[in-house]
Design a protein around this motif. Structure first.
Motif, short mmCIF file in Angstrom:
data_model
loop_
_atom_site.label_atom_id
_atom_site.label_comp_id
_atom_site.label_asym_id
_atom_site.label_seq_id
_atom_site.Cartn_x
_atom_site.Cartn_y
_atom_site.Cartn_z
N LYS A 1 3.56 3.75 -1.15
CA LYS A 1 4.12 3.91 -2.50
C LYS A 1 5.44 4.66 -2.45
CE LYS A 1 0.36 2.13 -4.13
NZ LYS A 1 0.35 0.69 -3.98
N GLY B 1 0.81 -1.23 0.00
CA GLY B 1 0.00 0.00 0.00
C GLY B 1 0.84 1.27 0.00
N GLN C 1 -11.47 6.92 5.15
CA GLN C 1 -11.48 6.28 3.83
C GLN C 1 -12.78 6.58 3.09
OE1 GLN C 1 -10.67 2.37 5.50
NE2 GLN C 1 -8.78 2.23 4.28
N CYS D 1 -2.85 15.17 -8.96
CA CYS D 1 -4.14 15.01 -9.64
C CYS D 1 -5.25 15.88 -9.06
CB CYS D 1 -4.62 13.56 -9.57
SG CYS D 1 -3.55 12.33 -10.32
N THR D 2 -5.40 15.88 -7.74
CA THR D 2 -6.67 16.35 -7.16
C THR D 2 -6.73 17.85 -6.93
OG1 THR D 2 -5.89 16.12 -4.87
CG2 THR D 2 -6.97 14.20 -5.87
N LEU E 1 2.69 15.23 -1.64
CA LEU E 1 2.42 15.80 -2.96
C LEU E 1 1.33 14.99 -3.66
CD1 LEU E 1 6.02 16.58 -4.26
CD2 LEU E 1 4.38 18.14 -3.18
N CYS E 2 0.45 15.71 -4.33
CA CYS E 2 -0.57 15.09 -5.17
C CYS E 2 -0.61 15.90 -6.46
CB CYS E 2 -1.93 15.13 -4.48
SG CYS E 2 -3.27 14.63 -5.58
N ILE F 1 -1.62 1.58 5.47
CA ILE F 1 -2.96 1.77 4.91
C ILE F 1 -3.78 0.48 5.04
CG2 ILE F 1 -2.35 1.15 2.51
CD1 ILE F 1 -4.75 3.98 3.59
N LEU G 1 -9.39 11.54 -4.54
CA LEU G 1 -8.33 10.74 -5.13
C LEU G 1 -8.59 10.66 -6.62
CD1 LEU G 1 -9.73 7.74 -5.87
CD2 LEU G 1 -9.71 7.64 -3.39
N GLN G 2 -7.54 10.57 -7.39
CA GLN G 2 -7.71 10.32 -8.82
C GLN G 2 -6.84 9.12 -9.20
OE1 GLN G 2 -7.80 13.86 -11.36
NE2 GLN G 2 -9.02 14.96 -9.86
N CYS G 3 -5.56 9.34 -9.47
CA CYS G 3 -4.75 8.16 -9.82
C CYS G 3 -4.55 7.25 -8.62
CB CYS G 3 -3.41 8.57 -10.44
SG CYS G 3 -2.09 8.93 -9.27
N GLY G 4 -4.61 7.80 -7.42
CA GLY G 4 -4.56 6.99 -6.21
C GLY G 4 -3.18 6.69 -5.67
N PHE G 5 -2.14 7.13 -6.36
CA PHE G 5 -0.78 6.76 -5.96
C PHE G 5 -0.36 7.47 -4.66
CE2 PHE G 5 3.82 6.06 -6.59
CZ PHE G 5 3.80 4.73 -6.97
N THR H 1 -2.59 8.39 -2.44
CA THR H 1 -3.71 8.27 -1.51
C THR H 1 -3.36 7.57 -0.19
OG1 THR H 1 -5.18 8.28 -3.42
CG2 THR H 1 -6.12 7.54 -1.34
N PRO H 2 -2.69 6.41 -0.20
CA PRO H 2 -2.37 5.79 1.08
C PRO H 2 -1.58 6.71 2.01
CG PRO H 2 -2.02 4.23 -0.70
CD PRO H 2 -2.26 5.57 -1.34
#
Lengths: 793, 179
Positions: free
Chosen positions: B41, B39, B93, B141-142, B138-139, B79, B102-106, B108-109
């Motif tokens: 990444k 989980g 959650q 996508c969202t 860092l994200c 996670i 969340l979008q790509c989810g990488f 997210t955990p």
């Protein structure tokens, strides 16, 4: 494709369906290539060039091969292959010469990543540095060193791309509409401005990674963090001459793409390593540093825009030169230069227009697709240019845009007639401007302080950039319990398209959305063909393919039910998981009794498993005339607008965005939450391009900021105080339920809107990105000095 | 390259585990290769992105910067241990899904666990405190706003419920030990 379901109230399309990938992702059980390991798998590392341009004089891998655990060492001389999507200009590893700092020159596969790393360090490479060309203007000089002296011999998509052998021009896209000289003669004023954008990185959180195994019988197994499994397979096949049926590409969950995982990347190299290592599977994961300086990025741009305008603000002529800093390879970048040229005047009705878009090789990190595909770059100049002209003519920036924007009856710069249904840029601008109180008196900031407030607007448009023959397909496969597997090969790497496709399938089939199972892993052995997941075309084209597949299923269900229910097929209705006779709802059959075939009480059976096949191919696109660029390049145009209210601190150069309002004409909202969150994410990514992101190179062309510490993408602290999203719905008649794409668009024109607001706040014009505190602060200081000098005169 | 190996004992998501690790091995590598928990990444491997965030004695740490041997004798939350004891999704959650955070989810955990660490030490955080807590995650996508909304909503719900804290995260709570 319009739908019969439009006749009745929609149950799933346009409804608030949560993301279908949500649970797997919040539980941490969505599996990415990063998480995967195959039995017997080796780990690969690459060695990169420290020079921007150099001849490879001598390579010694002897010591590297002695490192314990090393199973394969490869250098460019071992690999006589070239690979590419549009322009086949790149070797798998640099051969004879290196063309940019960070280019992969050697690779190692070993039992551990540490051993591979150590072996890379022990590969000795002697270079003879060559003159490097680091900017597109210098690269056009007659005596400039040639990045690709062999340009004439490269394979390419013929009739679409036009390189100039003997120069550094990889592609020259011309747009010629109307009579430019007459247009300038009709103008009251002529303006000329120049703008520039630096190269930037996609910075998806999952770096490129692939596992490949070269099997002894010649088959190839690939699992890759890629946007387009079929394109990986196709280009791989061309590169090595291996038949498509011997290549198996799988794409599981992907940690972001934004264009950077389109085309083909690591797969050929990893295959060669596996082949050398006696067919052991090999995994290569790019490091974050390599993601910046080895992998492709968004190319830089220099724009020069000459505009002829009447005093009432109507544009009579536009002459534009776009010079793309393509970097060392222009495989994908040539198409950015092409697409951004045919949209290169912005969403405006320009009667006389010349655009020359030149994709120019330089000795830098090379360019590829990045969300917006050239449009963020060209619209930075186009939208700033309009505000500069408006100010000179004492016109409102809103009015000059409304006065020139495309509307029914206009023709685009490629000669496409604008009809009544393709979207309304004017309504987008109106919605965004209204949201920030455009035209209303301003409040704050407190007088006497160092903060200044300003407002800015920008319009945008984009159509998918893709070949004229782009097609895709979908399969809907009923299970025994009347649930449905939905198979496509477009990849959902975060856009939310699979959720939208599930909604469309549920709507068409008359089933609850939770009965639709979108098969997450794309697999060239099982999921049907799709060209590439790029260009905001997947919901549009994939959606139409799913509708087509659903209708195929329903026809099969009705054919069998008609026999059982003794009713004509035309009088059967499929809804709520049942086929019923329209005038006698009591006479019905549950899908469950049909989807594997119907069995009569005596045991006789008819029908069989229901599997729907759907397809869609881009309609009505034409090649562009090589001399004039005239033709029909666009499947659908999505229009949008941003309006910004910001404050800038004159003591620090810091910008704080108070409100960023965005409006898009999406045709039909398939899922409002998905549209809104797509907009928010794109806007924040656009803010990165506007205010902080740029590649820095030293005088020798070495990359200086390859990491998140020195290359700043927005964090949670960097978002606007308020963002608002406004949706316009002018149906796209051939889109699924009237929808059109809106994935890339939110990012486009953010720099223009912020730059215009900054000019409004400070009375200072910016022509270069990013608008970081240093650039803004120094401009304020310079303006202050100039003012002081002027006052002393 | 004979690596020095050591056996470490730790509590992973509430369950005691004993694993053998190399001295130079990061906690992130041990999670993936010894505990088969994928989980967390790796987004950068050098502590710049927060995608590998896990809870060590209840505190958010970058697993790529912690050596596995440093986790000896400690409580590790990942996670995979965030759901409620009955296996249903935690309020956090659920809120991430409900708010499309969340979008790509990488990321997210890591994002969820940074939020979990925050809610453990501060069950009623302000918006500014939420932003501060995830500033190291860092994200791309969202655009973060849905994430902030999700954490705020989950905080409210958990506070109303009287703080439902998953077992993995609750073990070792309040001891105040940092990494």
């Amino acid at each position: 494709m319009t739908s019969r379901a439009n006749d009745r109230e929609l149950r799933w399309v346009g409804r608030p369906v949560p993301r279908i990938d949500g649970e797997a992702k919040v539980r941490g059980c969505a599996t990415y290539v990063h998480d995967m390991a195959w039995p017997g798998m080796l780990f690969a590392r690459i060695k990169t060039s420290p020079h921007a341009s150099a001849r490879i004089v001598r390579v010694d891998t002897g010591e590297a091969e002695q490192v314990p655990g090393v199973r394969a060492v490869l250098v460019g001389a071992d690999l006589p292959y070239k690979v590419g999507l549009y322009m086949i200009d790149k070797s798998i590893l640099a051969r004879d010469v290196v063309r940019y700092c960070g280019e992969a020159v050697a690779a190692v596969a070993a039992e551990t990543e540490l051993a591979a790393e150590e072996a890379c360090e022990r590969i000795r490479i002697e270079y003879e540095p060559l003159p490097a060309v680091l900017d597109p203007v210098a690269a056009l000089a007659p005596d400039a060193p040639l990045v690709h002296p062999g340009l004439a011999e490269y394979g390419r998509m013929k009739g679409v791309f036009f390189p100039r052998p003997g120069t550094n021009v990889a592609h020259h896209q011309k747009i010629r509409k109307g009579d430019l000289l007459a247009g300038f003669r009709a103008a009251d004023r002529t303006f000329e401005h120049a703008f520039s954008n630096p190269p930037v990185q996609h910075a998806f959180l999952e770096t490129h990674t692939a596992i490949v195994q070269a099997l002894p019988d010649g088959r190839v197994e690939i699992v890759s963090s890629a946007q387009s499994p079929y394109t990986v397979r196709q280009l791989f096949s061309v590169c090595f001459g291996i038949p498509l049926s011997r290549i198996h590409v799988r794409v599981p969950y992907v940690g972001g793409g934004f264009g950077g995982k389109a085309g083909i990347h690591l797969e050929p190299l990893v295959y060669c390593l596996s082949r050398k290592a006696d067919g052991r599977p090999v995994k290569l994961t790019i490091s974050r540093e390599e993601a910046f300086h080895t992998m492709p990025s968004r190319q830089g741009l220099r724009s020069r825009i000459r505009t002829g305008v009447r005093n009432d603000g109507r544009i009579t002529a536009l002459e534009v030169e776009y010079l793309w800093d393509a970097g060392a390879y222009a495989d994908y970048g040539v198409n950015v230069g092409r697409a951004a040229a045919y949209s290169g005047a912005g969403p405006y009705d320009i009667p006389n227009c010349h655009i020359d878009s030149l994709v120019v090789y330089t000795n830098k990190t090379f360019g590829t697709a990045y969300r917006g595909f050239g449009h963020l770059e060209v619209l930075w100049g186009i939208e700033r240019n309009l505000d500069l002209i408006a100010r000179e003519l004492a016109l409102d920036p809103y009015a000059i845009r409304i006065g020139n924007c495309l509307r029914a009856g206009s023709t685009t710069i490629t000669g496409e007639e604008v009809t009544a249904n393709p979207g309304r840029p004017d309504l987008c601008l109106e919605a965004a401007a209204k949201a920030v109180g455009w035209g209303e008196p301003r409040s704050g900031p407190a007088p006497g302080g160092t903060r200044r407030r300003g407002r800015g607007l920008a319009l945008l448009h984009k159509a998918p950039a893709m070949p004229v023959f782009t097609s895709c397909s979908a399969i809907l496969k009923f299970n025994e319990d009347a649930s449905v597997d939905l198979l496509v090969s477009g990849v959902d790497y975060g856009q939310g398209t699979y959720t939208a496709l599930a909604q469309i399938a549920a709507e068409e089939l008359g089933l609850p959305v939770d009965r639709i199972h979108v098969v997450w892993e794309c697999d060239t052995d099982f999921t049907p063909y799709d060209w590439q997941t790029v260009a905001s075309r997947f919901a549009f084209m994939g959606g139409n393919a799913v509708i087509d597949a659903a209708r195929d299923c329903l026809a099969q269900l009705r054919a069998v039910a008609a026999q059982v229910l003794h009713a004509p097929e035309s009088e059967l209705v499929c809804a709520d998981g049942k086929v019923s006779v329209v005038h006698n709802p009591g006479s019905s059959l549950d899908y469950r009794r049909l989807v594997m075939g119907y069995t009569y009480p005596n045991g006789n059976s008819i029908g069989g498993p229901v599997i729907g096949r759907g397809r869609y191919i881009a309609q009505g696109l034409t090649h562009l005339d090589p001399e004039t660029g005239q033709g029909r390049p666009a499947l659908d145009w999505t229009y949008g607008a941003h309006a910004v209210e910001l404050e800038v601190d004159t003591a620090t150069g810091d910008i704080e965005i108070l409100h960023l309002a965005s409006a898009f004409d999406v045709g039909k909202t398939l899922n409002r939450q998905q549209v809104v969150t797509q907009i928010i994410g794109g806007v924040v990514q656009g803010i990165g391009s506007a205010v902080s992101e740029e590649f820095l190179f030293d005088a020798q062309g070495r990359f200086r900021n390859a990491g998140f510490v020195d290359y700043k993408i927005p964090t949670a602290k960097d978002i606007p105080r308020r963002m608002s999203q406004h949706i316009v719905e002018t149906p796209q008649l051939d889109g699924p339920y009237g929808a059109r794409g809106v994935a890339e668009h939110p990012m486009i024109s953010i720099p223009g809107a912020i730059g215009n607001a900054l000019a409004d706040a400070l009375g200072i014009d910016f022509f270069e990105l990013p608008l970081n505190p240093e650039r803004v602060y120094l401009a304020i200081k310079k303006a202050g000095r100039k003012k002081t000098t002027d006052e002393h005169r | 390259m004979e690596a020095t190996r050591r056996t470490i004992r730790l509590v992973v998501n509430g369950k005691p585990r004993s694993i053998e690790v190399a001295a130079h091995e990061t906690l992130l590598a041990a999670l993936k290769e010894r505990l088969y928990l994928t989980g967390a990444k790796e987004g950068c491997g050098v502590g710049e992105c927060g995608a590998c965030t896990v809870l060590l004695d209840g505190r958010a740490v970058n697993a790529c910067l912690v050596l596995a041997v440093e986790a000896d004798g400690r409580e590790l939350g990942t996670i995979e241990g965030e759901a409620r004891p009955d296996g249903s999704l935690s309020a956090l959650q659920r809120a991430f899904i409900d708010h499309a955070a969340l979008q790509c989810g990488f990321c997210t955990p890591g994002m969820v666990l940074s939020a979990r660490a925050l809610l453990r030490r501060n069950p009623r955080p302000s918006r500014e405190e939420i932003v501060e807590a995830i500033a190291g995650n860092l994200c791309r996508c969202t655009g973060y706003e849905p994430v902030i909304d999700a954490i705020a909503a989950a905080a409210e719900e958990e506070a109303a419920e009287g703080s439902v804290v998953p077992p993995a995260a609750s073990a070792g709570a309040g001891e105040g030990r940092g990494p």
